[in-house]
Design a protein around this motif. Structure first.
Motif, short mmCIF file in Angstrom:
data_model
loop_
_atom_site.label_atom_id
_atom_site.label_comp_id
_atom_site.label_asym_id
_atom_site.label_seq_id
_atom_site.Cartn_x
_atom_site.Cartn_y
_atom_site.Cartn_z
N GLN A 40 30.46 76.79 -21.46
CA GLN A 40 30.21 75.69 -21.38
C GLN A 40 31.03 73.89 -20.99
N SER A 41 31.80 74.29 -21.60
CA SER A 41 33.14 73.28 -22.10
C SER A 41 33.53 72.71 -20.55
N PHE A 42 33.63 74.17 -19.66
CA PHE A 42 34.32 73.78 -18.82
C PHE A 42 33.41 73.91 -17.11
N PRO A 43 31.70 73.63 -17.01
CA PRO A 43 31.56 74.00 -16.45
C PRO A 43 31.54 73.94 -14.71
N GLU A 44 32.75 73.07 -14.20
CA GLU A 44 32.62 72.79 -12.80
C GLU A 44 33.75 73.78 -12.45
N ARG A 45 34.44 73.70 -13.67
CA ARG A 45 36.45 73.94 -13.58
C ARG A 45 36.51 75.68 -14.43
N ALA A 46 35.69 77.35 -14.30
CA ALA A 46 34.90 77.95 -15.63
C ALA A 46 36.04 79.23 -14.84
N THR A 47 36.04 78.77 -13.20
CA THR A 47 36.99 80.22 -12.43
C THR A 47 38.85 79.41 -12.77
N SER A 48 39.00 78.38 -12.50
CA SER A 48 40.40 78.04 -12.67
C SER A 48 40.82 78.32 -15.17
N VAL A 49 39.39 77.99 -15.74
CA VAL A 49 40.17 78.17 -16.89
C VAL A 49 39.49 79.40 -17.18
N GLN B 114 52.17 90.86 -12.16
CA GLN B 114 50.61 91.07 -12.56
C GLN B 114 50.40 89.74 -12.98
N ILE B 115 51.32 89.58 -14.52
CA ILE B 115 50.80 87.73 -14.93
C ILE B 115 50.95 86.20 -14.56
N VAL B 116 52.04 86.52 -13.15
CA VAL B 116 51.93 85.72 -12.11
C VAL B 116 50.67 85.13 -11.35
N LEU B 117 49.92 86.65 -11.01
CA LEU B 117 49.38 86.50 -10.32
C LEU B 117 47.78 86.56 -11.04
N ASN B 118 48.41 87.13 -12.04
CA ASN B 118 46.98 86.01 -13.11
C ASN B 118 46.19 85.23 -13.08
N LEU B 119 47.39 84.09 -12.22
CA LEU B 119 46.67 82.57 -12.53
C LEU B 119 46.93 81.95 -11.69
N ILE B 120 46.83 82.94 -10.63
CA ILE B 120 46.65 82.46 -8.85
C ILE B 120 45.71 82.43 -8.47
N PHE B 121 45.14 83.56 -9.00
CA PHE B 121 44.37 84.60 -8.18
C PHE B 121 42.81 83.43 -8.35
N PRO B 122 42.50 82.84 -9.82
CA PRO B 122 41.91 82.48 -10.18
C PRO B 122 41.90 81.25 -9.58
N MET B 123 42.40 80.57 -9.45
CA MET B 123 42.57 79.17 -8.48
C MET B 123 41.86 79.75 -6.75
N VAL B 124 42.50 80.77 -6.14
CA VAL B 124 41.66 80.62 -5.24
C VAL B 124 40.84 81.50 -5.17
N GLU C 50 38.70 79.95 -6.78
CA GLU C 50 37.53 78.49 -7.47
C GLU C 50 37.34 78.17 -5.37
N ARG C 51 38.42 78.15 -4.32
CA ARG C 51 38.51 77.61 -3.37
C ARG C 51 37.51 78.71 -2.45
N PHE C 52 38.43 79.95 -2.87
CA PHE C 52 37.54 80.48 -1.86
C PHE C 52 36.28 81.83 -2.24
N PRO C 53 35.29 81.30 -2.79
CA PRO C 53 34.38 81.42 -3.89
C PRO C 53 33.63 83.08 -3.34
N LYS C 54 34.65 83.54 -2.55
CA LYS C 54 33.16 85.08 -1.74
C LYS C 54 33.75 86.03 -2.62
N ARG C 55 33.37 86.70 -4.02
CA ARG C 55 33.73 87.66 -4.48
C ARG C 55 34.02 88.92 -3.84
N ARG C 56 33.12 89.44 -3.12
CA ARG C 56 33.19 90.78 -2.40
C ARG C 56 34.31 90.83 -1.36
#
Length: 400
Positions: A127-136, A264-274, A276-282
């Motif tokens: 609700q609070s970040f509809p356009e940036r939900a992936t990053s948050v 894992q901690i470092v990648l937990n923050l990086i991957f969601p930003m990736v 958002e830019r490349f949203p191909k889940r599969r």
């Protein structure tokens, strides 16, 4: 000036989400380093002491469906205050009462509080970040990773410094105090989860939607979440015994786990930003799951060098799968209220599965005495997730 104020409030809310998420793991992971000490001090069996880590995970599944109910009865803001207070109080209680009953009761109640907080946070982010939900969501999962590592890594240091395991367990209550403080600063009034859909800048009433319990895709999400959570808890629990059986010293095996969790901690923050830019889940799911299978193969060799390489590779799926699983309900729903319900369902069944699988591994190992079977179970989990990846399909693109 107004724009600067809005930006400040947004940053403060993101920091608050991070701090709240940090609270959702130390009360569980802090028990692990103290298991042997608690067992010897209280004269417990291995089965009894293992319940202190197994029961919270089961409760995270059994009680996740309370989140929509509490949201309707108390509202999101008051529900979050209550859950943070519960976690802080029950964690602090461990510092004053070191008997088995208090530890068991605190484990159960903390698991229930975490179960409620997860779906509410996901809905709030939707609700609070509809356009940036992936990053948050990335910030959210990053906070949980930090909490896991703090509990697992610093509890033993607190114990060595004080000689008191109740203190080492109870000190984590300070995190709840910090979370309540930041929640107070950033959240003004009660947050009401939307049950309307915005179209062309206007609100329209959402059509009555089917319960997620009656939708095939929601069940696929539940199974996937359960398998990835099972993989995480099973690997974290059993990687050290696997390494020591293969010839590593306990110090080496613990260092291997620490390396995996740090990455894992470092990648937990990086991957969601990736994402958002490349949203191909599969695509990402298949990459991560394939890397996991390769990592298990390297670990199977028993070669020390390859086992270190395996730990690096394994950090990638452990970090990448959880944020994608959290995004599934956000992708499938239109409103925050629906996100809350879908996430509650997914985590209800998912954490029940996750609580069962590590116990299954223990039973199989007790029966066979062979950790090759443990690795086969790990690989079976990843192969099953590959099958589910094709069944879930690609992320649906909503038409604005």
């Amino acid at each position: 000036m107004l724009q600067r104020s809005l930006k400040h409030n947004t940053i403060l809310l993101i920091i608050t989400i991070f701090i709240v998420a940090v609270n959702m793991r130390p009360a569980i992971t802090s028990i692990g380093p103290m298991l042997d000490i608690i067992r010897d001090d209280l004269s417990l069996t291995n089965a009894k002491v293992s319940l202190l880590t197994a029961l919270p995970v089961f409760c995270m599944g059994l009680f996740a469906s309370l989140a929509p109910l509490l949201n309707r009865r108390l509202g999101l803001t008051r529900s979050m205050y209550l859950m943070l207070f519960v976690i802080g109080f029950m964690t602090a209680l461990r510092g004053f009462y070191s008997n088995y009953a208090s530890l068991l009761i605190s484990a159960i109640i903390i698991g229930i509080a975490i179960a409620v907080m997860g779906p509410l946070l996901s809905a709030m982010i939707k609700q609070s970040f509809p356009e940036r939900a992936t990053s948050v969501i990335g910030v959210y999962s990053f906070g949980m990773g930090v909490g896991s590592s703090l509990g697992a890594g610093l509890t033993a240091i607190f114990f060595e410094s004080t000689g008191s395991y109740p203190f080492a367990l109870g000190i984590w209550a300070v995190l709840s105090v910090a979370a309540i403080f930041f929640w107070r600063l950033s959240v003004k009034g009660d947050i009401s989860l939307q049950h309307e859909v915005r179209e062309n800048g206007k609100q329209r009433k959402k059509k009555d939607a089917l319960s997620p319990w009656r939708q095939k895709k929601a069940w696929l999400y539940l199974l996937f979440f359960g398998l990835q959570a099972s993989s995480f808890f099973s690997i974290i629990t059993w990687i050290v015994p696997l390494a020591t059986v293969a010839g590593m010293s306990l110090v080496q095996a613990s260092s291997l786990l620490s390396l995996m969790m740090t990455l894992q901690i470092v990648l937990n923050l990086i991957f969601p930003m990736v994402y958002e830019r490349f949203p191909k889940r599969r695509f990402w799911l298949l990459v991560f799951l394939t890397m996991g299978l390769i990592a298990f193969g390297l670990f199977w060799t028993g070669d020390t060098t390859l086992m270190w390489v395996s730990s690096v590779l394994m950090a990638i799926p452990l970090a990448g799968l959880f944020p994608i699983a959290l995004l599934f309900p956000l992708d499938a729903t239109e409103t925050a209220e629906d996100t809350n319900e879908w996430t509650a369902m997914m985590q209800t069944g998912g954490y029940l599965i996750a609580g069962f699988v590590p116990l299954l591994i223990a039973l199989v190992y007790d029966w066979t005495g062979d950790h090759h079977n443990t690795l086969m179970i790990f690989m079976g989990l990843f192969v099953s997730m590959i099958v589910l990846t094709f069944m879930v399909g690609e992320r649906e693109q909503k038409v604005e």
